[in-house]
Design a protein around this motif. Structure first.
Motif, PDB file in Angstrom:
ATOM      1  N   MET A 185      -6.011  22.461  25.762  1.00 30.48           N
ATOM      2  CA  MET A 185      -7.127  23.378  25.624  1.00 30.48           C
ATOM      3  C   MET A 185      -6.942  24.210  24.361  1.00 30.48           C
ATOM      4  O   MET A 185      -5.841  24.698  24.088  1.00 30.48           O
ATOM      5  CB  MET A 185      -7.227  24.265  26.861  1.00 30.48           C
ATOM      6  N   ILE A 186      -8.014  24.366  23.588  1.00 33.29           N
ATOM      7  CA  ILE A 186      -7.976  25.161  22.360  1.00 33.29           C
ATOM      8  C   ILE A 186      -8.880  26.375  22.565  1.00 33.29           C
ATOM      9  O   ILE A 186     -10.080  26.223  22.817  1.00 33.29           O
ATOM     10  CB  ILE A 186      -8.459  24.356  21.146  1.00 33.29           C
ATOM     11  N   PRO A 187      -8.341  27.606  22.448  1.00 29.44           N
ATOM     12  CA  PRO A 187      -9.149  28.811  22.672  1.00 29.44           C
ATOM     13  C   PRO A 187      -9.811  29.308  21.388  1.00 29.44           C
ATOM     14  O   PRO A 187      -9.230  29.242  20.306  1.00 29.44           O
ATOM     15  CB  PRO A 187      -8.118  29.819  23.165  1.00 29.44           C
ATOM     16  N   PHE A 188     -11.018  29.808  21.530  1.00 25.11           N
ATOM     17  CA  PHE A 188     -11.730  30.450  20.428  1.00 25.11           C
ATOM     18  C   PHE A 188     -12.228  31.791  20.952  1.00 25.11           C
ATOM     19  O   PHE A 188     -13.290  31.883  21.567  1.00 25.11           O
ATOM     20  CB  PHE A 188     -12.890  29.580  19.932  1.00 25.11           C
ATOM     21  N   ARG A 189     -11.438  32.836  20.700  1.00 26.90           N
ATOM     22  CA  ARG A 189     -11.744  34.156  21.224  1.00 26.90           C
ATOM     23  C   ARG A 189     -12.433  35.005  20.172  1.00 26.90           C
ATOM     24  O   ARG A 189     -12.225  34.834  18.972  1.00 26.90           O
ATOM     25  CB  ARG A 189     -10.471  34.849  21.707  1.00 26.90           C
ATOM     26  N   ARG A 190     -13.239  35.914  20.643  1.00 19.57           N
ATOM     27  CA  ARG A 190     -13.899  36.838  19.723  1.00 19.57           C
ATOM     28  C   ARG A 190     -12.853  37.748  19.097  1.00 19.57           C
ATOM     29  O   ARG A 190     -12.079  38.400  19.800  1.00 19.57           O
ATOM     30  CB  ARG A 190     -14.943  37.662  20.474  1.00 19.57           C
ATOM     31  N   ALA A 191     -12.825  37.781  17.778  1.00 19.00           N
ATOM     32  CA  ALA A 191     -11.844  38.606  17.081  1.00 19.00           C
ATOM     33  C   ALA A 191     -12.257  40.071  17.146  1.00 19.00           C
ATOM     34  O   ALA A 191     -13.440  40.404  17.109  1.00 19.00           O
ATOM     35  CB  ALA A 191     -11.709  38.152  15.622  1.00 19.00           C
ATOM     36  N   LYS A 192     -11.270  40.932  17.248  1.00 21.53           N
ATOM     37  CA  LYS A 192     -11.551  42.361  17.287  1.00 21.53           C
ATOM     38  C   LYS A 192     -12.221  42.803  15.995  1.00 21.53           C
ATOM     39  O   LYS A 192     -11.832  42.394  14.902  1.00 21.53           O
ATOM     40  CB  LYS A 192     -10.256  43.149  17.498  1.00 21.53           C
ATOM     41  N   GLY A 193     -13.237  43.631  16.132  1.00 18.57           N
ATOM     42  CA  GLY A 193     -13.934  44.139  14.963  1.00 18.57           C
ATOM     43  C   GLY A 193     -15.037  43.245  14.453  1.00 18.57           C
ATOM     44  O   GLY A 193     -15.780  43.629  13.552  1.00 18.57           O
ATOM     45  N   GLU A 222     -15.222  13.875  13.265  1.00 22.43           N
ATOM     46  CA  GLU A 222     -15.625  13.211  12.018  1.00 22.43           C
ATOM     47  C   GLU A 222     -14.432  12.869  11.137  1.00 22.43           C
ATOM     48  O   GLU A 222     -14.430  11.834  10.466  1.00 22.43           O
ATOM     49  CB  GLU A 222     -16.599  14.110  11.267  1.00 22.43           C
ATOM     50  N   THR A 223     -13.432  13.750  11.084  1.00 24.12           N
ATOM     51  CA  THR A 223     -12.283  13.527  10.202  1.00 24.12           C
ATOM     52  C   THR A 223     -11.169  12.740  10.884  1.00 24.12           C
ATOM     53  O   THR A 223     -10.599  11.823  10.291  1.00 24.12           O
ATOM     54  CB  THR A 223     -11.728  14.873   9.704  1.00 24.12           C
ATOM     55  N   LEU A 224     -10.887  13.089  12.139  1.00 19.83           N
ATOM     56  CA  LEU A 224      -9.776  12.451  12.840  1.00 19.83           C
ATOM     57  C   LEU A 224     -10.227  11.341  13.777  1.00 19.83           C
ATOM     58  O   LEU A 224      -9.392  10.603  14.301  1.00 19.83           O
ATOM     59  CB  LEU A 224      -8.988  13.499  13.621  1.00 19.83           C
ATOM     60  N   GLY A 225     -11.517  11.220  14.019  1.00 21.48           N
ATOM     61  CA  GLY A 225     -12.019  10.143  14.860  1.00 21.48           C
ATOM     62  C   GLY A 225     -11.731  10.308  16.337  1.00 21.48           C
ATOM     63  O   GLY A 225     -11.714   9.327  17.078  1.00 21.48           O
ATOM     64  N   LEU A 226     -11.485  11.524  16.784  1.00 21.42           N
ATOM     65  CA  LEU A 226     -11.204  11.759  18.196  1.00 21.42           C
ATOM     66  C   LEU A 226     -12.498  11.778  19.006  1.00 21.42           C
ATOM     67  O   LEU A 226     -13.564  12.089  18.477  1.00 21.42           O
ATOM     68  CB  LEU A 226     -10.464  13.089  18.366  1.00 21.42           C
ATOM     69  N   PRO A 227     -12.426  11.464  20.293  1.00 19.75           N
ATOM     70  CA  PRO A 227     -13.631  11.535  21.125  1.00 19.75           C
ATOM     71  C   PRO A 227     -14.162  12.962  21.216  1.00 19.75           C
ATOM     72  O   PRO A 227     -13.425  13.933  21.005  1.00 19.75           O
ATOM     73  CB  PRO A 227     -13.149  11.038  22.494  1.00 19.75           C
ATOM     74  N   ALA A 228     -15.431  13.077  21.550  1.00 23.03           N
ATOM     75  CA  ALA A 228     -16.036  14.397  21.698  1.00 23.03           C
ATOM     76  C   ALA A 228     -15.310  15.197  22.775  1.00 23.03           C
ATOM     77  O   ALA A 228     -15.082  14.694  23.878  1.00 23.03           O
ATOM     78  CB  ALA A 228     -17.509  14.253  22.066  1.00 23.03           C
ATOM     79  N   GLU A 237      -0.115  21.773  17.880  1.00 24.22           N
ATOM     80  CA  GLU A 237       0.245  22.623  16.745  1.00 24.22           C
ATOM     81  C   GLU A 237      -0.087  21.963  15.419  1.00 24.22           C
ATOM     82  O   GLU A 237      -0.490  22.635  14.455  1.00 24.22           O
ATOM     83  CB  GLU A 237       1.730  22.976  16.828  1.00 24.22           C
ATOM     84  N   ARG A 238       0.051  20.633  15.342  1.00 20.79           N
ATOM     85  CA  ARG A 238      -0.326  19.938  14.109  1.00 20.79           C
ATOM     86  C   ARG A 238      -1.839  19.976  13.906  1.00 20.79           C
ATOM     87  O   ARG A 238      -2.314  20.116  12.770  1.00 20.79           O
ATOM     88  CB  ARG A 238       0.182  18.497  14.146  1.00 20.79           C
ATOM     89  N   LEU A 239      -2.582  19.851  14.994  1.00 21.29           N
ATOM     90  CA  LEU A 239      -4.037  20.014  14.885  1.00 21.29           C
ATOM     91  C   LEU A 239      -4.361  21.417  14.383  1.00 21.29           C
ATOM     92  O   LEU A 239      -5.227  21.590  13.515  1.00 21.29           O
ATOM     93  CB  LEU A 239      -4.700  19.792  16.239  1.00 21.29           C
ATOM     94  N   ARG A 240      -3.672  22.420  14.935  1.00 17.71           N
ATOM     95  CA  ARG A 240      -3.889  23.803  14.518  1.00 17.71           C
ATOM     96  C   ARG A 240      -3.629  23.979  13.023  1.00 17.71           C
ATOM     97  O   ARG A 240      -4.435  24.558  12.293  1.00 17.71           O
ATOM     98  CB  ARG A 240      -2.984  24.721  15.350  1.00 17.71           C
ATOM     99  N   LEU A 294     -19.216  29.597  15.950  1.00 14.86           N
ATOM    100  CA  LEU A 294     -19.379  28.774  14.754  1.00 14.86           C
ATOM    101  C   LEU A 294     -18.051  28.124  14.365  1.00 14.86           C
ATOM    102  O   LEU A 294     -18.024  26.975  13.914  1.00 14.86           O
ATOM    103  CB  LEU A 294     -19.920  29.619  13.604  1.00 14.86           C
ATOM    104  N   ARG A 295     -16.956  28.849  14.566  1.00 16.52           N
ATOM    105  CA  ARG A 295     -15.652  28.271  14.245  1.00 16.52           C
ATOM    106  C   ARG A 295     -15.344  27.112  15.182  1.00 16.52           C
ATOM    107  O   ARG A 295     -14.821  26.073  14.753  1.00 16.52           O
ATOM    108  CB  ARG A 295     -14.570  29.350  14.364  1.00 16.52           C
ATOM    109  N   LEU A 296     -15.654  27.266  16.456  1.00 14.44           N
ATOM    110  CA  LEU A 296     -15.458  26.160  17.394  1.00 14.44           C
ATOM    111  C   LEU A 296     -16.257  24.937  16.953  1.00 14.44           C
ATOM    112  O   LEU A 296     -15.762  23.804  17.004  1.00 14.44           O
ATOM    113  CB  LEU A 296     -15.863  26.586  18.799  1.00 14.44           C
ATOM    114  N   CYS A 297     -17.497  25.143  16.521  1.00 13.15           N
ATOM    115  CA  CYS A 297     -18.323  24.020  16.086  1.00 13.15           C
ATOM    116  C   CYS A 297     -17.686  23.297  14.905  1.00 13.15           C
ATOM    117  O   CYS A 297     -17.647  22.063  14.866  1.00 13.15           O
ATOM    118  CB  CYS A 297     -19.727  24.504  15.705  1.00 13.15           C
ATOM    119  N   GLU A 298     -17.179  24.065  13.942  1.00 14.82           N
ATOM    120  CA  GLU A 298     -16.536  23.459  12.777  1.00 14.82           C
ATOM    121  C   GLU A 298     -15.337  22.614  13.191  1.00 14.82           C
ATOM    122  O   GLU A 298     -15.152  21.491  12.711  1.00 14.82           O
ATOM    123  CB  GLU A 298     -16.100  24.557  11.802  1.00 14.82           C
ATOM    124  N   VAL A 299     -14.522  23.165  14.080  1.00 14.82           N
ATOM    125  CA  VAL A 299     -13.321  22.441  14.507  1.00 14.82           C
ATOM    126  C   VAL A 299     -13.684  21.204  15.322  1.00 14.82           C
ATOM    127  O   VAL A 299     -13.123  20.122  15.105  1.00 14.82           O
ATOM    128  CB  VAL A 299     -12.402  23.380  15.317  1.00 14.82           C
TER     129      VAL A 299
END
Length: 267
Positions: A48-56, A75-81, A112-115, A64-69
């Motif tokens: 599981m990859i978390p995308f939390r609202r940043a403070k401030g 598209e880049t790594l060819g992984l399933p949706a 971690e490599r994905l990160r 939007l960041r989740l969508c990019e990732v």
């Protein structure tokens, strides 16, 4: 309910996960059961990859960041949706499934490599793949909102409040999962190796014409030169209301919406 439990078992849960009756109470909100994606044998088949609202920061930056990732993973790594969920608190999650279990340490390294390659600004716990999590759908104990899997085209509507007021229908949750595919064994290994950090060369004496204090630039992990034949999936994008309704109807889900558009006021 049986269909939803079966999909959760197919995609994410280890063989020694809590039994179906306990999972049923969990997804009904009658009992909150933290669940580890790593089994007692030390093997895991989900991340599981978390995308939390940043403070401030306000608005939908974390969405939007989740969508990019998510798009980069496909598209880049060819992984399933991946599956997408809201936490019932302040976060979105991406869910990755493995067709075959791998040792938890290897899954942690993969994550971690994905990160490092795709979302370096996000902190990951050193035991992220072992730590118990709130598997959706479930009731958030602090907010009283529901965590749930969602249609990606509707993600932006939850940017200010990533939770549902009412329990999501189990059949609808199952429908969001039933068409998802897991990362195959060969695909996992190919991406694992492609994201391996390049070895750092031993320091060499600087040539006479190069200053000794010239900066050294470390090589970044090499990504595949071309997409690895991605499985057709639902790339995250802005969707019209008609797109969303059409997609849900195709999965035999009757949509309901939390927000109503107020009628124009008359003078």
């Amino acid at each position: 309910m049986q269909k939803l439990i079966a999909e959760l078992m197919r995609l994410y849960l280890p063989a020694d996960a809590p039994p179906a009756d306990v999972l049923t109470l969990h997804v009904l909100g009658q009992q909150n059961v933290p669940i580890s994606l790593t089994g007692g044998d030390g093997q895991t088949r989900a991340m599981m990859i978390p995308f939390r609202r940043a403070k401030g920061l306000e608005g939908d930056a974390h969405w939007l960041r989740l969508c990019e990732v998510a798009n980069a993973l496909q598209e880049t790594l060819g992984l399933p949706a991946p599956a997408v969920s809201i936490s019932g608190g302040d976060a979105y999650y991406l869910w990755l499934s493995l067709a075959e279990p791998v040792p938890a340490d290897r899954a942690q390294t993969f994550l971690e490599r994905l990160r490092d390659a795709c979302f370096p600004e996000i902190e990951l716990d050193t035991d992220a793949v072992r730590a118990p999590i709130a598997l959706p759908p479930c009731l958030h104990p602090r907010t009283g909102k529901w965590a749930a899997f969602i249609h990606p085209g509707m993600g932006a509507s939850f940017a200010d409040e990533p939770g549902l007021d009412m329990a999501p229908p189990p059949l609808g949750q199952a429908a969001f999962l039933e068409r998802l595919e897991s990362i195959g064994k060969e695909q996992f290994e190919q991406v694992f190796q492609a994201l391996e950090p390049a070895p750092q060369p031993a320091p060499q004496p600087a040539p006479a014409h190069v200053p000794a204090h010239a900066p050294m630039v470390a090589a970044a992990p090499a990504l595949p030169a071309a997409p690895l034949a991605p499985t057709p999936g639902l790339l995250l994008k802005d969707a019209t209301l008609e797109d969303i309704v059409r997609h849900l109807h195709a999965m035999h889900i009757e949509p309901t919406f939390r927000h109503l558009i107020p009628a124009p006021q008359r003078d």
